[in-house]
Write an enzyme that holds these catalytic residues in place. Sequence first.
Site, mmCIF file in Angstrom:
data_model
loop_
_atom_site.group_PDB
_atom_site.id
_atom_site.type_symbol
_atom_site.label_atom_id
_atom_site.label_comp_id
_atom_site.label_asym_id
_atom_site.label_seq_id
_atom_site.Cartn_x
_atom_site.Cartn_y
_atom_site.Cartn_z
ATOM 1 N N MET A 92 15.065 48.560 -30.068
ATOM 2 C CA MET A 92 15.421 49.510 -31.123
ATOM 3 C C MET A 92 15.432 50.960 -30.637
ATOM 4 O O MET A 92 14.944 51.850 -31.320
ATOM 5 C CB MET A 92 14.458 49.350 -32.305
ATOM 6 C CG MET A 92 14.464 47.955 -32.904
ATOM 7 S SD MET A 92 16.115 47.411 -33.397
ATOM 8 C CE MET A 92 16.320 48.381 -34.879
ATOM 9 N N HIS A 111 24.590 41.993 -31.590
ATOM 10 C CA HIS A 111 24.591 42.753 -32.841
ATOM 11 C C HIS A 111 24.964 41.794 -33.978
ATOM 12 O O HIS A 111 25.886 40.994 -33.829
ATOM 13 C CB HIS A 111 25.597 43.912 -32.750
ATOM 14 C CG HIS A 111 25.663 44.719 -33.998
ATOM 15 N ND1 HIS A 111 24.684 45.626 -34.340
ATOM 16 C CD2 HIS A 111 26.562 44.728 -35.013
ATOM 17 C CE1 HIS A 111 24.988 46.165 -35.520
ATOM 18 N NE2 HIS A 111 26.125 45.638 -35.943
HETATM 19 C C1 GRF Z 1 18.734 40.530 -34.199
HETATM 20 O O1 GRF Z 1 19.217 40.456 -35.499
HETATM 21 C C2 GRF Z 1 19.762 41.136 -33.303
HETATM 22 O O2 GRF Z 1 21.070 40.836 -33.672
HETATM 23 C C3 GRF Z 1 19.516 42.618 -33.468
HETATM 24 O O3 GRF Z 1 18.116 42.734 -33.608
HETATM 25 C C4 GRF Z 1 17.585 41.519 -34.084
HETATM 26 C C5 GRF Z 1 16.567 41.086 -33.087
HETATM 27 O O4 GRF Z 1 15.846 39.964 -33.502
HETATM 28 N N1 GRF Z 1 20.060 43.358 -32.368
HETATM 29 P P1 GRF Z 1 14.868 39.243 -32.499
HETATM 30 O O5 GRF Z 1 13.833 40.275 -32.062
HETATM 31 O O6 GRF Z 1 15.668 38.750 -31.347
HETATM 32 O O7 GRF Z 1 14.251 38.130 -33.281
#
Ligand code: GRF
Length: 216
Positions: A92, A111
């Site tokens: 993030m 994404h």
């Molecule tokens: C997922 O929805 C992905 O598409 C986005 O962030 C989320 C990550 O989920 N980029 P996780 O940490 O892999 O469970």
Amino acid sequence: MVKLKVAVLVSGRGSNMQAILDATQDPDYPAEIALVVSNIEGAAALDRARDANIKTVTIAHKDFPDRESFDAEVTREIKEAGCALVVLAGFMRLLSEEFCSAWHNQLINIHPSLLPSFKGLDVYQRMIDAGVRFGGCTVHYVRHEMDTGPIIAQAAVPVHPDDDADKFAARILEQEHKIYPLAVKWIAEGRVRVSGEVARVTGAVPAEGALINFQS
Ligand code: GRF
């Protein structure tokens, strides 16, 4: 088989990292996770990685004066681990132009929308509010501008009449867990090439036909 060494960058629960990790358990899978980097101490993804005996490192962005110095430290760790592919899995933080150039076509993201529609955060409610009949997910090479870059694979996911953001997100996530390990496999097999900002996969079988969905 010489396996492609992958670094996974995470900030949260790590379910996509886990899906790739699970895929790597197959001896024929051509990639291995050599490093997991988190910018958040205590991220659940780190526990999952440790459980699988994968090297983890936490690099807290708040310990760095600017984005560039944080990114440089991430690059240093990735290089030290000998990784040639960087996989963003719920990471993030925006990455600097320097980082994106240093890992040009060696840096991928997933994404939860059919890019280039619905970039950014909180996509599920926005898709429902817009009345789209399909959402989905996209694996793409990363360029500096957020949620852009050559598309490697997409899965289309229908909106159901009783969907709320959580239900829709869960249905999309199931597909994320399929296409992300698949895209990493294709890259490790040397089957993905980028020309003119379009990514093409050698030998992949295209989906046939069409899906129809409507508001009931
Ligand atoms: C997922 O929805 C992905 O598409 C986005 O962030 C989320 C990550 O989920 N980029 P996780 O940490 O892999 O469970």
